[in-house]
Structure formats: C-alpha cells, structure tokens
Scaffold this motif. Structure first.
Motif, mmCIF file in Angstrom:
data_model
loop_
_atom_site.group_PDB
_atom_site.id
_atom_site.type_symbol
_atom_site.label_atom_id
_atom_site.label_comp_id
_atom_site.label_asym_id
_atom_site.label_seq_id
_atom_site.Cartn_x
_atom_site.Cartn_y
_atom_site.Cartn_z
ATOM 1 N N PHE A 209 -71.344 66.928 -0.739
ATOM 2 C CA PHE A 209 -71.147 66.056 0.740
ATOM 3 C C PHE A 209 -70.133 67.100 1.448
ATOM 4 C CE2 PHE A 209 -67.934 64.872 -2.426
ATOM 5 C CZ PHE A 209 -66.592 64.797 -1.498
ATOM 6 N N ASP B 282 -74.122 63.285 2.056
ATOM 7 C CA ASP B 282 -73.418 62.534 2.947
ATOM 8 C C ASP B 282 -72.521 63.530 3.947
ATOM 9 O OD1 ASP B 282 -73.720 59.878 2.386
ATOM 10 O OD2 ASP B 282 -72.175 59.566 1.076
ATOM 11 N N CYS C 291 -72.135 62.333 11.434
ATOM 12 C CA CYS C 291 -71.359 61.873 10.200
ATOM 13 C C CYS C 291 -72.030 60.599 9.963
ATOM 14 C CB CYS C 291 -70.061 61.842 10.402
ATOM 15 S SG CYS C 291 -69.131 63.263 10.743
ATOM 16 N N ASN C 292 -72.606 60.236 8.703
ATOM 17 C CA ASN C 292 -72.975 59.042 8.484
ATOM 18 C C ASN C 292 -71.825 58.021 7.809
ATOM 19 O OD1 ASN C 292 -73.201 60.586 6.148
ATOM 20 N ND2 ASN C 292 -74.436 59.127 5.011
ATOM 21 N N LYS C 293 -70.746 58.659 7.260
ATOM 22 C CA LYS C 293 -69.793 57.993 6.687
ATOM 23 C C LYS C 293 -68.434 58.257 7.620
ATOM 24 C CE LYS C 293 -71.701 56.429 2.799
ATOM 25 N NZ LYS C 293 -72.125 56.981 1.504
ATOM 26 N N ILE D 50 -69.054 63.123 5.630
ATOM 27 C CA ILE D 50 -67.941 62.217 5.835
ATOM 28 C C ILE D 50 -66.811 62.668 7.047
ATOM 29 C CG2 ILE D 50 -66.127 60.864 4.813
ATOM 30 C CD1 ILE D 50 -67.754 61.683 1.990
ATOM 31 N N ASN E 158 -72.880 53.860 11.031
ATOM 32 C CA ASN E 158 -72.217 54.408 9.997
ATOM 33 C C ASN E 158 -71.747 53.662 8.889
ATOM 34 O OD1 ASN E 158 -71.027 54.810 12.806
ATOM 35 N ND2 ASN E 158 -71.557 56.855 11.933
ATOM 36 N N ILE F 6 -69.828 57.441 -2.094
ATOM 37 C CA ILE F 6 -70.202 58.875 -1.576
ATOM 38 C C ILE F 6 -71.591 59.114 -2.371
ATOM 39 C CG2 ILE F 6 -69.477 61.274 -1.450
ATOM 40 C CD1 ILE F 6 -66.674 60.578 -1.344
ATOM 41 N N GLN F 7 -72.520 59.589 -1.569
ATOM 42 C CA GLN F 7 -73.716 59.915 -2.109
ATOM 43 C C GLN F 7 -73.903 61.596 -1.740
ATOM 44 O OE1 GLN F 7 -74.134 56.701 -0.390
ATOM 45 N NE2 GLN F 7 -74.036 55.842 -2.300
#
Ligand code: SF4
Length: 256
Positions: A60, A30, A131-133, A32, A171, A26-27
């Motif tokens: 995040f 993010d 959502c990138n994750k 999620i 993703n 997790i950055q």
C-alpha cells in the motif's frame, strides 16, 4: 530506547495491527492519505503506518497531507521539513478555513462548521490525489469519550466509526488508532521525537486546549473513575463490540 519504551512501542503496534485486522482496514493496492495535523495523534498514526508498510504482506502507498487552515502563524514548514527528512511523501495545502468560520459562525462555537469544512477538504484532496483511503488519528479515548458524550448529552448510543465510507462515497475513512490509548500515544510521540505543531486556532491551542467543556467533563470523569476501575476505558471500548440487541430498547435492533 529503554525496556519500557520498547514495551510501549510493541503495545501501540499491536493495537494498530489488531484494528487493521478487525476491521479489514488495509488492502493490497490501497493508497492511503494520512491526515497529519502536526498533533501527537496523527504523527504517531503516520509513523506506525509507515513502519508497517515496510513489513506488511500487502502493498500500500502512503501520502501525508497537511492543511494550513489559516489560523495564525501555523508552522507548516516544520511539518514539511520533518516529512522530507524521513522521506515520506507529503502534500502541503492551504485552505483558509479560519476566514470562512469567522464570517459564518457569528459568535457561536465554530467547531462543527470548521470540522465540516476540513472533512470536505480532506475528501476533495483524497480524490485529487487518487487516494482511496483517508486515515485519521482518533484514538481509544476519543471513541470512549464520544460514546459517553452521546449517552450523557444526546440520548444516543453511538461512538465513532473505525471504518466508514466517506459522505461522497469516493473514499473510505479509517481510524487505525481506535485501540490505542491517548496517554500511550502522548509518551510514544515524545519517544519518536516528532515535531508537535499547534494548529494555532485560538480555541484549540495552548491553555484553551480543552475548551470543549462537555468533553473536558467526560475526560475528568473517566480520569477519576480510572483510579478505582483501572480498566474502565478498555471495558468501554470492548462494550462497543459486544452489543446485546435484545437487551437494548431500540426495537429496530430486535430480530423478533
Ligand atoms: S478548536 Fe479551532 S481548529 Fe479545532 S475544530 Fe474548533 S474551530 Fe476548528
């Protein structure tokens, strides 16, 4: 919560924290998407991430996503109500995987097609929701069982990936429960009183829960061996991060 419950909670949070740290899951910034099926694993995953979000040093965002896959009388409303009651942002979707599977599988075990369709849907929704994750609820037992399934039946040394770029490259899939044991998750899900909702697939719910005979065999084997070797699962998961390439027969791993 009694002392055992508190100890268990700490154990699960520690396991998730370690996974997030080990694999840089997790950055800051993010978004999620947590795939919530209504089963114990994804509920616990969402609960832990939601709690961590409140105290994490990085910011995040979390969105819970549930897909009604068209199997029977799926109680998506129970999932939605619970998420609303906890003020967790959620999206409920319908995607009739059941009909596609029924039409295309023609009597064969439909699980790989079903899983492929679900994965594709998750990637698509993640993209739409920006959502990138995507966080999935696979746990330590899933990793260990998959490793043994691959070794016993396919002749391959591989488990699952704790962090992986999705097929379309848009993703990253993360599995923060990689170090959390299924039995702990089962008890913790009861402690936090999440509503367990069956997907209603005739192959996966109720008495057919372990229709996958190969996986059932591996589960039974591990349960049996655990009586003599209590740490067997933690040792197996550790073995995945402790590979000695020169002692493997895959020459692609050799450095000389
Ligand atoms: S058990 Fe049912 S829901 Fe699960 S993968 Fe197989 S077909 Fe899909």
């Amino acid at each position: 919560m009694n002392r055992d419950d508190i100890k268990l909670e700490k154990k699960i949070f520690k396991a998730v924290g370690k996974a997030i740290g080990d694999f840089d899951m997790i950055q800051d910034g993010d978004h999620i998407m947590v795939a919530v099926s209504g089963g114990k694993d994804s509920w616990v995953l969402l609960h832990v991430l939601n709690e961590l979000q409140k105290k994490a040093p990085v910011n995040f965002e979390l969105t819970a996503l549930n897909i009604d896959q068209g199997y029977g009388n799926f109680r998506q409303d129970k999932i939605e109500d619970f998420l609303d009651s906890r003020n967790i942002k959620s999206i409920m979707k319908d995607f009739d995987i059941a009909s596609i599977v029924e039409e295309k599988s023609q009597g064969s075990v439909p699980c790989s097609l079903c899983a492929r369709l679900r994965r594709g849907a998750l990637y698509g929704y993640a993209q739409k929701l920006k959502c990138n994750k995507i966080a999935l609820g696979h746990h330590l037992d899933d990793f260990v069982e998959t490793l043994l399934l691959n070794q016993f039946f396919i002749g391959k040394t591989a488990s699952m990936s704790p962090k992986l770029n999705s097929d379309n490259g848009e993703n990253t899939v993360i599995r923060p429960l990689v170090y959390a044991e299924e039995n702990d998750i089962r008890i913790y899900a009861k402690n936090i009183e999440v509503p367990i909702v069956c997907c209603e697939c005739p192959l996966a719910c109720g008495e057919n829960l372990h229709f996958d005979h190969k996986r059932r065999k591996i589960k039974n084997l591990l349960t049996e061996l655990e009586k003599d070797i209590p740490h067997i699962k933690s040792s197996l998961i550790k073995s995945l991060s402790n590979i000695k390439p020169s002692h493997m027969l895959d020459r692609n791993l050799w450095t000389h």
